[in-house]
Motif scaffolding. Structure first.
Motif, PDB file in Angstrom:
ATOM      1  N   GLY A 102       0.808  -1.220   0.000  1.00  0.00           N
ATOM      2  CA  GLY A 102       0.000   0.000   0.000  1.00  0.00           C
ATOM      3  C   GLY A 102       0.840   1.269   0.000  1.00  0.00           C
ATOM      4  N   ILE A 103       1.955   1.226  -0.747  1.00  0.00           N
ATOM      5  CA  ILE A 103       2.852   2.387  -0.839  1.00  0.00           C
ATOM      6  C   ILE A 103       2.602   3.065  -2.188  1.00  0.00           C
ATOM      7  CG2 ILE A 103       5.287   3.091  -0.917  1.00  0.00           C
ATOM      8  CD1 ILE A 103       5.836   0.405   0.673  1.00  0.00           C
ATOM      9  N   THR A 104       2.583   4.393  -2.209  1.00  0.00           N
ATOM     10  CA  THR A 104       2.386   5.100  -3.476  1.00  0.00           C
ATOM     11  C   THR A 104       3.730   5.647  -3.960  1.00  0.00           C
ATOM     12  OG1 THR A 104       2.051   7.289  -2.509  1.00  0.00           O
ATOM     13  CG2 THR A 104       0.105   5.863  -2.650  1.00  0.00           C
ATOM     14  N   PRO A 105       3.836   5.930  -5.269  1.00  0.00           N
ATOM     15  CA  PRO A 105       5.092   6.496  -5.776  1.00  0.00           C
ATOM     16  C   PRO A 105       5.504   7.765  -5.034  1.00  0.00           C
ATOM     17  CG  PRO A 105       3.712   5.806  -7.604  1.00  0.00           C
ATOM     18  CD  PRO A 105       2.883   5.643  -6.354  1.00  0.00           C
ATOM     19  N   ASP A 106       4.522   8.529  -4.547  1.00  0.00           N
ATOM     20  CA  ASP A 106       4.835   9.749  -3.797  1.00  0.00           C
ATOM     21  C   ASP A 106       5.518   9.466  -2.462  1.00  0.00           C
ATOM     22  OD1 ASP A 106       3.853  11.390  -5.727  1.00  0.00           O
ATOM     23  OD2 ASP A 106       1.873  11.663  -4.802  1.00  0.00           O
ATOM     24  N   ASP A 107       5.361   8.229  -1.972  1.00  0.00           N
ATOM     25  CA  ASP A 107       6.010   7.860  -0.703  1.00  0.00           C
ATOM     26  C   ASP A 107       7.505   7.614  -0.887  1.00  0.00           C
ATOM     27  OD1 ASP A 107       3.591   7.889   0.691  1.00  0.00           O
ATOM     28  OD2 ASP A 107       3.166   5.791   0.208  1.00  0.00           O
ATOM     29  N   LEU A 108       7.944   7.530  -2.142  1.00  0.00           N
ATOM     30  CA  LEU A 108       9.351   7.185  -2.404  1.00  0.00           C
ATOM     31  C   LEU A 108      10.190   8.434  -2.635  1.00  0.00           C
ATOM     32  CD1 LEU A 108       8.787   4.187  -4.842  1.00  0.00           C
ATOM     33  CD2 LEU A 108       9.109   4.119  -2.349  1.00  0.00           C
ATOM     34  N   ILE A 109      11.496   8.313  -2.416  1.00  0.00           N
ATOM     35  CA  ILE A 109      12.409   9.437  -2.668  1.00  0.00           C
ATOM     36  C   ILE A 109      12.387   9.758  -4.159  1.00  0.00           C
ATOM     37  CG2 ILE A 109      13.908   8.844  -0.712  1.00  0.00           C
ATOM     38  CD1 ILE A 109      15.919   7.733  -2.841  1.00  0.00           C
ATOM     39  N   GLU A 110      12.840  10.965  -4.500  1.00  0.00           N
ATOM     40  CA  GLU A 110      12.885  11.390  -5.899  1.00  0.00           C
ATOM     41  C   GLU A 110      13.906  10.550  -6.672  1.00  0.00           C
ATOM     42  OE1 GLU A 110      10.950  13.998  -7.088  1.00  0.00           O
ATOM     43  OE2 GLU A 110      10.043  14.009  -5.088  1.00  0.00           O
ATOM     44  N   GLY A 111      13.650  10.416  -7.952  1.00  0.00           N
ATOM     45  CA  GLY A 111      14.664   9.820  -8.826  1.00  0.00           C
ATOM     46  C   GLY A 111      14.657   8.304  -8.917  1.00  0.00           C
ATOM     47  N   VAL A 112      13.546   7.664  -8.505  1.00  0.00           N
ATOM     48  CA  VAL A 112      13.485   6.211  -8.655  1.00  0.00           C
ATOM     49  C   VAL A 112      12.502   5.860  -9.782  1.00  0.00           C
ATOM     50  CG1 VAL A 112      13.997   5.873  -6.205  1.00  0.00           C
ATOM     51  CG2 VAL A 112      11.636   5.802  -6.956  1.00  0.00           C
ATOM     52  N   ASP A 113      12.746   4.729 -10.414  1.00  0.00           N
ATOM     53  CA  ASP A 113      11.864   4.243 -11.476  1.00  0.00           C
ATOM     54  C   ASP A 113      11.004   3.114 -10.945  1.00  0.00           C
ATOM     55  OD1 ASP A 113      13.038   5.909 -13.398  1.00  0.00           O
ATOM     56  OD2 ASP A 113      14.633   4.445 -13.805  1.00  0.00           O
ATOM     57  N   ILE A 114       9.691   3.232 -11.129  1.00  0.00           N
ATOM     58  CA  ILE A 114       8.807   2.129 -10.752  1.00  0.00           C
ATOM     59  C   ILE A 114       8.940   1.059 -11.838  1.00  0.00           C
ATOM     60  CG2 ILE A 114       6.435   1.479 -10.148  1.00  0.00           C
ATOM     61  CD1 ILE A 114       7.304   3.794  -8.434  1.00  0.00           C
ATOM     62  N   ALA A 115       9.151  -0.185 -11.427  1.00  0.00           N
ATOM     63  CA  ALA A 115       9.349  -1.238 -12.428  1.00  0.00           C
ATOM     64  C   ALA A 115       8.854  -2.580 -11.920  1.00  0.00           C
ATOM     65  CB  ALA A 115      10.834  -1.337 -12.781  1.00  0.00           C
ATOM     66  N   GLY A 116       8.519  -3.431 -12.854  1.00  0.00           N
ATOM     67  CA  GLY A 116       8.210  -4.814 -12.517  1.00  0.00           C
ATOM     68  C   GLY A 116       9.439  -5.673 -12.741  1.00  0.00           C
ATOM     69  N   ALA A 117       9.282  -6.970 -12.516  1.00  0.00           N
ATOM     70  CA  ALA A 117      10.415  -7.884 -12.640  1.00  0.00           C
ATOM     71  C   ALA A 117      10.969  -7.924 -14.062  1.00  0.00           C
ATOM     72  CB  ALA A 117      10.006  -9.282 -12.176  1.00  0.00           C
ATOM     73  N   ALA A 118      10.093  -7.804 -15.053  1.00  0.00           N
ATOM     74  CA  ALA A 118      10.565  -7.906 -16.443  1.00  0.00           C
ATOM     75  C   ALA A 118      11.549  -6.793 -16.770  1.00  0.00           C
ATOM     76  CB  ALA A 118       9.379  -7.869 -17.405  1.00  0.00           C
ATOM     77  N   ALA A 119      11.228  -5.569 -16.342  1.00  0.00           N
ATOM     78  CA  ALA A 119      12.116  -4.437 -16.632  1.00  0.00           C
ATOM     79  C   ALA A 119      13.458  -4.618 -15.932  1.00  0.00           C
ATOM     80  CB  ALA A 119      11.461  -3.131 -16.195  1.00  0.00           C
ATOM     81  N   PHE A 120      13.427  -5.128 -14.693  1.00  0.00           N
ATOM     82  CA  PHE A 120      14.683  -5.354 -13.985  1.00  0.00           C
ATOM     83  C   PHE A 120      15.476  -6.475 -14.646  1.00  0.00           C
ATOM     84  CE2 PHE A 120      17.183  -7.750 -10.873  1.00  0.00           C
ATOM     85  CZ  PHE A 120      18.156  -6.805 -10.629  1.00  0.00           C
ATOM     86  N   LEU A 121      14.794  -7.563 -15.011  1.00  0.00           N
ATOM     87  CA  LEU A 121      15.502  -8.685 -15.640  1.00  0.00           C
ATOM     88  C   LEU A 121      16.109  -8.265 -16.977  1.00  0.00           C
ATOM     89  CD1 LEU A 121      13.120 -11.681 -14.840  1.00  0.00           C
ATOM     90  CD2 LEU A 121      15.329 -11.150 -13.794  1.00  0.00           C
ATOM     91  N   ASP A 122      15.421  -7.378 -17.678  1.00  0.00           N
ATOM     92  CA  ASP A 122      15.938  -6.845 -18.936  1.00  0.00           C
ATOM     93  C   ASP A 122      17.262  -6.127 -18.682  1.00  0.00           C
ATOM     94  OD1 ASP A 122      15.962  -6.198 -21.618  1.00  0.00           O
ATOM     95  OD2 ASP A 122      14.704  -4.417 -21.359  1.00  0.00           O
ATOM     96  N   PHE A 123      17.304  -5.339 -17.604  1.00  0.00           N
ATOM     97  CA  PHE A 123      18.532  -4.632 -17.211  1.00  0.00           C
ATOM     98  C   PHE A 123      19.583  -5.641 -16.746  1.00  0.00           C
ATOM     99  CE2 PHE A 123      21.194  -2.659 -13.953  1.00  0.00           C
ATOM    100  CZ  PHE A 123      21.579  -1.461 -14.541  1.00  0.00           C
ATOM    101  N   ALA A 124      19.138  -6.642 -15.959  1.00  0.00           N
ATOM    102  CA  ALA A 124      20.068  -7.619 -15.380  1.00  0.00           C
ATOM    103  C   ALA A 124      20.636  -8.576 -16.428  1.00  0.00           C
ATOM    104  CB  ALA A 124      19.372  -8.401 -14.268  1.00  0.00           C
TER     105      ALA A 124
END
Lengths: 161, 85
Positions: free
Chosen positions: A130-152
């Motif tokens: 139940g966390i919203t993007p506004d709860d996070l520090i600036e400069g982070v990318d919201i991503a799912g596993a596929a986007a991370f695995l693509d990077f990895a």
């Protein structure tokens, strides 16, 4: 003759899955070191690891003495379970870090952003906790596993912490 | 690494990392390198025991040249020539 192609930089992909103070350091140390050597680096913050980039929580990460036999000052579990013991252990650890001139977690995050280290926030964790993007520090990318695995997948090193 | 007379090296910048630990000496060295021109020499002082192994790796990975190392009273000294990108 072929034109020289620019050498592809090395890359490290890290998963930060834990949100205690002691476990927040290793991914940030490895990523900033990699970037210092000219590598690309990215960290996927998932489950409790998301606290490391949580606006309100990242300044207040703690280390619990309960069930932690590695504390330099041995604290029996019965005592470690008492109120205030986590705060005490956390303040002790922060004291060692400061004495060793090690940056704080917020300082490490600033360094990471300055070095263009990719900070991925796990979208499933956002939903589940139940966390919203506004709860996070600036400069982070919201991503799912596929986007991370693509990077990895294009990384020389992948580590789960 | 060949024997180098470090007293003859022209140091462009000196970086004091005494009392710091990994990753700070490497991080600070990489930041200091940004302010130097290719071929200029950075001298780093570090008391982190890991630095002895770290600086050769840093130089190799970041395409710099570790010219010489020295040690005096527990302070490890590194002379690194900035490489081209």
């Amino acid at each position: 003759m072929e034109a020289a192609t620019p050498k592809k930089p090395r890359r490290i992909a890290l998963v930060a899955s834990k949100g205690t103070l002691d476990q927040a350091y290793p991914p940030l140390i490895l990523a900033t070191t990699a970037a210092s050597m000219g590598w690309e680096a990215g960290i996927f913050f998932t489950f409790y690891g998301l606290d490391i980039i949580h606006k309100k929580k990242h300044t207040k990460l703690g280390v619990p003495p309960l069930g932690n036999p590695a504390m330099p000052v041995s604290i029996p579990n019965l005592i470690g379970a008492l109120p205030g013991m986590t705060a005490m252990a956390t303040s002790m650890m922060k004291g060692w870090m400061e004495k060793a001139k090690l940056p704080t977690i917020p300082e490490f995050l600033d360094m990471a952003k300055e070095m263009d280290i990719k900070l991925f926030a796990c979208s499933t964790t956002l939903g589940v906790m139940g966390i919203t993007p506004d709860d996070l520090i600036e400069g982070v990318d919201i991503a799912g596993a596929a986007a991370f695995l693509d990077f990895a997948a294009d990384s020389n090193i992948q580590l789960f912490i | 690494m060949t024997e180098t007379d470090t007293t003859t090296l022209e140091v462009a910048k000196e970086l004091d990392c005494i009392g710091m630990f990994c990753p700070m000496p490497i991080y600070k060295a990489s930041m200091a390198m940004k302010g130097l021109e290719t071929g200029q020499i950075l001298k780093v002082l570090s008391t982190d025991l890991g630095s002895v192994a770290d600086f050769p790796s840093f130089a190799r990975q970041a395409n710099h040249e570790l010219l010489a190392t020295d040690e005096a009273d527990g302070v490890h000294i590194f002379f690194i020539r900035k490489g081209g990108n």
